[in-house]
Design a protein around this motif. Sequence first.
Motif, PDB file in Angstrom:
ATOM      1  N   HIS A   1       6.552   5.808  12.762  1.00 39.68           N
ATOM      2  CA  HIS A   1       5.365   6.329  12.089  1.00 39.68           C
ATOM      3  C   HIS A   1       4.148   5.987  12.926  1.00 39.68           C
ATOM      4  O   HIS A   1       4.181   5.048  13.724  1.00 39.68           O
ATOM      5  N   GLU A   2       3.105   6.768  12.710  1.00 44.52           N
ATOM      6  CA  GLU A   2       1.906   6.504  13.499  1.00 44.52           C
ATOM      7  C   GLU A   2       1.105   5.383  12.850  1.00 44.52           C
ATOM      8  O   GLU A   2       1.038   5.283  11.623  1.00 44.52           O
TER       9      GLU A   2
ATOM     10  N   THR B   1      -7.850   2.890  -3.531  1.00 45.50           N
ATOM     11  CA  THR B   1      -8.868   2.615  -2.516  1.00 45.50           C
ATOM     12  C   THR B   1      -8.977   3.795  -1.551  1.00 45.50           C
ATOM     13  O   THR B   1      -7.974   4.419  -1.213  1.00 45.50           O
TER      14      THR B   1
ATOM     15  N   ALA C   1      -8.955   5.678   1.864  1.00 45.11           N
ATOM     16  CA  ALA C   1      -8.169   5.325   3.066  1.00 45.11           C
ATOM     17  C   ALA C   1      -9.090   4.779   4.156  1.00 45.11           C
ATOM     18  O   ALA C   1     -10.149   5.340   4.414  1.00 45.11           O
ATOM     19  N   LEU C   2      -8.673   3.655   4.748  1.00 40.60           N
ATOM     20  CA  LEU C   2      -9.344   3.162   5.954  1.00 40.60           C
ATOM     21  C   LEU C   2      -8.620   3.808   7.119  1.00 40.60           C
ATOM     22  O   LEU C   2      -7.403   3.681   7.236  1.00 40.60           O
TER      23      LEU C   2
ATOM     24  N   ARG D   1      10.262   4.946   3.695  1.00 32.47           N
ATOM     25  CA  ARG D   1       9.334   5.086   4.818  1.00 32.47           C
ATOM     26  C   ARG D   1      10.111   5.409   6.095  1.00 32.47           C
ATOM     27  O   ARG D   1      11.139   4.796   6.367  1.00 32.47           O
TER      28      ARG D   1
ATOM     29  N   THR E   1       5.476 -10.406  17.130  1.00 30.20           N
ATOM     30  CA  THR E   1       5.651  -9.383  16.082  1.00 30.20           C
ATOM     31  C   THR E   1       4.915  -9.697  14.783  1.00 30.20           C
ATOM     32  O   THR E   1       4.896  -8.868  13.867  1.00 30.20           O
TER      33      THR E   1
ATOM     34  N   PHE F   1     -11.061  -4.795  -0.288  1.00 30.57           N
ATOM     35  CA  PHE F   1     -10.159  -4.683  -1.443  1.00 30.57           C
ATOM     36  C   PHE F   1      -9.113  -5.795  -1.444  1.00 30.57           C
ATOM     37  O   PHE F   1      -8.676  -6.252  -2.504  1.00 30.57           O
TER      38      PHE F   1
ATOM     39  N   ASP G   1       3.918   0.453   2.462  1.00 25.08           N
ATOM     40  CA  ASP G   1       3.628  -0.467   3.556  1.00 25.08           C
ATOM     41  C   ASP G   1       3.609  -1.871   2.953  1.00 25.08           C
ATOM     42  O   ASP G   1       2.974  -2.096   1.914  1.00 25.08           O
ATOM     43  N   LEU G   2       4.343  -2.779   3.566  1.00 28.59           N
ATOM     44  CA  LEU G   2       4.373  -4.156   3.072  1.00 28.59           C
ATOM     45  C   LEU G   2       3.931  -5.087   4.199  1.00 28.59           C
ATOM     46  O   LEU G   2       4.568  -5.102   5.260  1.00 28.59           O
ATOM     47  N   ASP G   3       2.866  -5.814   3.990  1.00 27.54           N
ATOM     48  CA  ASP G   3       2.359  -6.743   5.001  1.00 27.54           C
ATOM     49  C   ASP G   3       2.268  -8.146   4.412  1.00 27.54           C
ATOM     50  O   ASP G   3       1.886  -8.298   3.242  1.00 27.54           O
ATOM     51  N   ILE G   4       2.600  -9.141   5.232  1.00 24.34           N
ATOM     52  CA  ILE G   4       2.384 -10.526   4.796  1.00 24.34           C
ATOM     53  C   ILE G   4       0.907 -10.826   5.073  1.00 24.34           C
ATOM     54  O   ILE G   4       0.474 -10.748   6.230  1.00 24.34           O
TER      55      ILE G   4
ATOM     56  N   ASN H   1      -3.282   0.070  -3.686  1.00 24.66           N
ATOM     57  CA  ASN H   1      -3.043  -1.237  -3.064  1.00 24.66           C
ATOM     58  C   ASN H   1      -2.899  -2.318  -4.119  1.00 24.66           C
ATOM     59  O   ASN H   1      -3.561  -2.284  -5.162  1.00 24.66           O
TER      60      ASN H   1
ATOM     61  N   GLY I   1       0.840  -1.198   0.000  1.00 23.62           N
ATOM     62  CA  GLY I   1       0.000   0.000   0.000  1.00 23.62           C
ATOM     63  C   GLY I   1       0.871   1.241   0.000  1.00 23.62           C
ATOM     64  O   GLY I   1       1.969   1.255   0.558  1.00 23.62           O
TER      65      GLY I   1
ATOM     66  N   TRP J   1      -1.415   3.366  11.078  1.00 28.96           N
ATOM     67  CA  TRP J   1      -2.415   3.682  10.054  1.00 28.96           C
ATOM     68  C   TRP J   1      -2.278   5.106   9.503  1.00 28.96           C
ATOM     69  O   TRP J   1      -3.165   5.611   8.840  1.00 28.96           O
TER      70      TRP J   1
ATOM     71  N   LYS K   1      10.607  -4.954   6.074  1.00 28.35           N
ATOM     72  CA  LYS K   1      10.892  -3.685   6.781  1.00 28.35           C
ATOM     73  C   LYS K   1      12.087  -2.985   6.142  1.00 28.35           C
ATOM     74  O   LYS K   1      12.121  -1.761   6.025  1.00 28.35           O
TER      75      LYS K   1
HETATM   76  N1  A4P Z   1       2.674  -7.273  12.126  1.00 26.53           N
HETATM   77  C1  A4P Z   1       1.869  -8.205  12.640  1.00 26.53           C
HETATM   78  N2  A4P Z   1       1.436  -9.022  11.684  1.00 26.53           N
HETATM   79  C2  A4P Z   1       1.960  -8.582  10.498  1.00 26.53           C
HETATM   80  C3  A4P Z   1       1.883  -9.041   9.156  1.00 26.53           C
HETATM   81  N3  A4P Z   1       1.137 -10.097   8.824  1.00 26.53           N
HETATM   82  N4  A4P Z   1       2.595  -8.366   8.211  1.00 26.53           N
HETATM   83  C4  A4P Z   1       3.339  -6.256  12.930  1.00 26.53           C
HETATM   84  C5  A4P Z   1       3.346  -7.292   8.546  1.00 26.53           C
HETATM   85  N5  A4P Z   1       3.465  -6.810   9.816  1.00 26.53           N
HETATM   86  C6  A4P Z   1       2.776  -7.457  10.786  1.00 26.53           C
HETATM   87  O1  A4P Z   1       3.139  -2.580  11.206  1.00 26.53           O
HETATM   88  C7  A4P Z   1       3.125  -2.635  12.611  1.00 26.53           C
HETATM   89  C8  A4P Z   1       3.606  -3.993  13.073  1.00 26.53           C
HETATM   90  O2  A4P Z   1       2.667  -5.003  12.759  1.00 26.53           O
HETATM   91  C9  A4P Z   1       4.867  -4.495  12.393  1.00 26.53           C
HETATM   92  O3  A4P Z   1       6.025  -3.969  12.981  1.00 26.53           O
HETATM   93  C10 A4P Z   1       4.795  -6.003  12.574  1.00 26.53           C
HETATM   94  O4  A4P Z   1       5.598  -6.429  13.691  1.00 26.53           O
HETATM   95  P1  A4P Z   1       3.687  -1.314  10.454  1.00 26.53           P
HETATM   96  O5  A4P Z   1       3.696  -1.612   9.002  1.00 26.53           O
HETATM   97  O6  A4P Z   1       4.954  -0.899  11.059  1.00 26.53           O
HETATM   98  O7  A4P Z   1       2.582  -0.210  10.832  1.00 26.53           O
HETATM   99  P2  A4P Z   1       1.146  -0.035  10.221  1.00 26.53           P
HETATM  100  O8  A4P Z   1       1.150  -0.451   8.801  1.00 26.53           O
HETATM  101  O9  A4P Z   1       0.664   1.335  10.530  1.00 26.53           O
HETATM  102  O10 A4P Z   1       0.297  -1.031  11.079  1.00 26.53           O
HETATM  103  P3  A4P Z   1      -0.482  -2.263  10.577  1.00 26.53           P
HETATM  104  O11 A4P Z   1      -1.168  -2.855  11.740  1.00 26.53           O
HETATM  105  O12 A4P Z   1       0.385  -3.124   9.705  1.00 26.53           O
HETATM  106  O13 A4P Z   1      -1.555  -1.554   9.664  1.00 26.53           O
HETATM  107  P4  A4P Z   1      -2.017  -2.055   8.261  1.00 26.53           P
HETATM  108  O14 A4P Z   1      -2.858  -3.254   8.399  1.00 26.53           O
HETATM  109  O15 A4P Z   1      -0.903  -2.102   7.331  1.00 26.53           O
HETATM  110  O16 A4P Z   1      -2.982  -0.883   7.896  1.00 26.53           O
HETATM  111  N6  A4P Z   1      -6.433   2.088   3.837  1.00 26.53           N
HETATM  112  C11 A4P Z   1      -6.385   1.632   2.577  1.00 26.53           C
HETATM  113  N7  A4P Z   1      -7.335   1.980   1.691  1.00 26.53           N
HETATM  114  N8  A4P Z   1      -5.347   0.837   2.159  1.00 26.53           N
HETATM  115  C12 A4P Z   1      -4.369   0.434   3.008  1.00 26.53           C
HETATM  116  O17 A4P Z   1      -3.438  -0.282   2.595  1.00 26.53           O
HETATM  117  N9  A4P Z   1      -3.470   0.509   5.265  1.00 26.53           N
HETATM  118  C13 A4P Z   1      -3.511   0.890   6.537  1.00 26.53           C
HETATM  119  C14 A4P Z   1      -2.509   0.371   7.492  1.00 26.53           C
HETATM  120  C15 A4P Z   1      -4.577   1.787   7.000  1.00 26.53           C
HETATM  121  N10 A4P Z   1      -5.541   2.154   6.000  1.00 26.53           N
HETATM  122  C16 A4P Z   1      -5.485   1.708   4.745  1.00 26.53           C
HETATM  123  C17 A4P Z   1      -4.409   0.871   4.360  1.00 26.53           C
END
Ligand code: A4P
Length: 448
Positions: free
Chosen positions: A104-105, A55, A57-58, A100, A128, A141, A113-116, A73, A22, A107, A92
């Motif tokens: 960071h705060e 998309t 923003a959530l 990045r 973690t 989405f 942003d890279l998530d598994i 996304n 994202g 959301w 990371k």
């Molecule tokens: N973490 C736990 N599980 C995972 C995983 N499966 N993949 C931990 C990656 N990381 C994971 O993430 C915080 C911590 O979550 C990581 O250090 C890891 O230990 P981060 O990327 O540092 O911070 P973040 O992204 O703000 O938090 P988070 O909880 O990952 O948020 P999301 O789920 O990434 O949501 N709206 C739209 N339209 N599209 C988006 O992509 N993304 C977000 C962020 C909010 N709103 C959005 C979107």
Amino acid sequence: MGACPFLTVKGEGMSLYSIALGSNMGNRLANLGRAVALLEERYFSRLKLSPVLETPALLPANAPADWDIPYLNMVVRGTSDLSPEALLAGLKDIEKTVGREETHERWGPRLIDLDIVLWDGPSFISPTLTIPHVELLNRPFLIHLLALLDPQCRYPGGKTFGEMAHLLPDIDTCYTQSFVLNPKLVGIVNLTPDSFSDGGQYVDPEKAISHAKQLVAEGATVVELGPQSTRPQAVLVDAETEYARLHPILEGLSDDIKQNDITISLDSFLPETILKVLENYPISWINDVTGNLEDRTLRTIAERGLKIVVMHSLSIPPHRDQCLDFDRSAVESLNQWSELKIRHLESCGFQREHIILDSGIGFGKSAYQNLFLLQHVEQLKQFGCEVMVGHSRKRFISSFSHAEARDRDLETVAVSLALAEQGVDYLRVHHVRNHQRALVAYQLSVNR
Ligand code: A4P
Ligand code: MG
């Protein structure tokens, strides 16, 4: 995700991962592109790419109003021998490389942003990392993107993503528009009164600035400013005129350029224009349609780390009676020219990854030679440089269509799809939105 088939046979000790990407800051498509390139360079030999969705923003409750910036996304899938924790550390690292900030705060707006989101192992929970990602089922989405990648893929212990996505209410409101990551689009803004298809439309600086921003919003990775028409019979202008045309637009876009919200290419072959622009604005590319810039200017461009588009031409503007040797294959002529140009650019300080080859459709070729070059453009990939094609609305189209120059987008898009199939890196086009629409439909209906 054990039920997910993949195009390659999964090797011993390998895991199949789906990673969500994202971005809602900066040049969002370029950020995603950089991250995918790094994933392939470092951890995955081959990734399957979903399309890119824009998309809304959530946001967390009470989020500041300025966090409400739309995201791009996508999901990518591939096999790696890394453990989930090792892959998280790798992701990371890539987030950091793309820019990045480490603190960071949650959301908050982010460059990348890279998530598994899924893997083919058992559910994984550590302090973690949680897989599947805890938000996966709350994000329509993501369900939609996973279904587009592979409708048979199953949520552990649940339904397939194809079925979940089919059952989602209002699937069409989970995204606003869609894009492809590759090929990348270079959107054209001609600041001239006399260009062949859009001459006069963007002479007014306000119009040019808003068109440049619109092209980015519509899916251009790079915006090219053209202060000089190089159409057949054009009367060439001097550097002073070029700079006078460029200056108000570059000033108007200056903050966006500095913040990397827009990536600018300058279409000029006049050293004075190029050097003056480089002194004042951090642009990213020079497009040299002569393919023959003097060494001093080339060295300065290389020192500043810009990319150079080197285009083949026989004269600027082109003349109908000057064509490549008819007794030789046009592809052979272009290959020989490319070798010479690359060697010369390297001697001026360019790395191959900063050289973009352009066969110069419409410059010193007959219609038949242009078509032959389009059919064989993949040959240019052998040199290890990126390849761009600038065929948009050009005259060779009149050999099979009577459409007016400004009305040749249908034919242009059809050619673009054929070029995408050959792995061309950049398409230089006038109508970016139409290209994205066609390229997404094309990508989703071929099996790769
Ligand atoms: N973490 C736990 N599980 C995972 C995983 N499966 N993949 C931990 C990656 N990381 C994971 O993430 C915080 C911590 O979550 C990581 O250090 C890891 O230990 P981060 O990327 O540092 O911070 P973040 O992204 O703000 O938090 P988070 O909880 O990952 O948020 P999301 O789920 O990434 O949501 N709206 C739209 N339209 N599209 C988006 O992509 N993304 C977000 C962020 C909010 N709103 C959005 C979107
Ligand atoms: Mg995250």
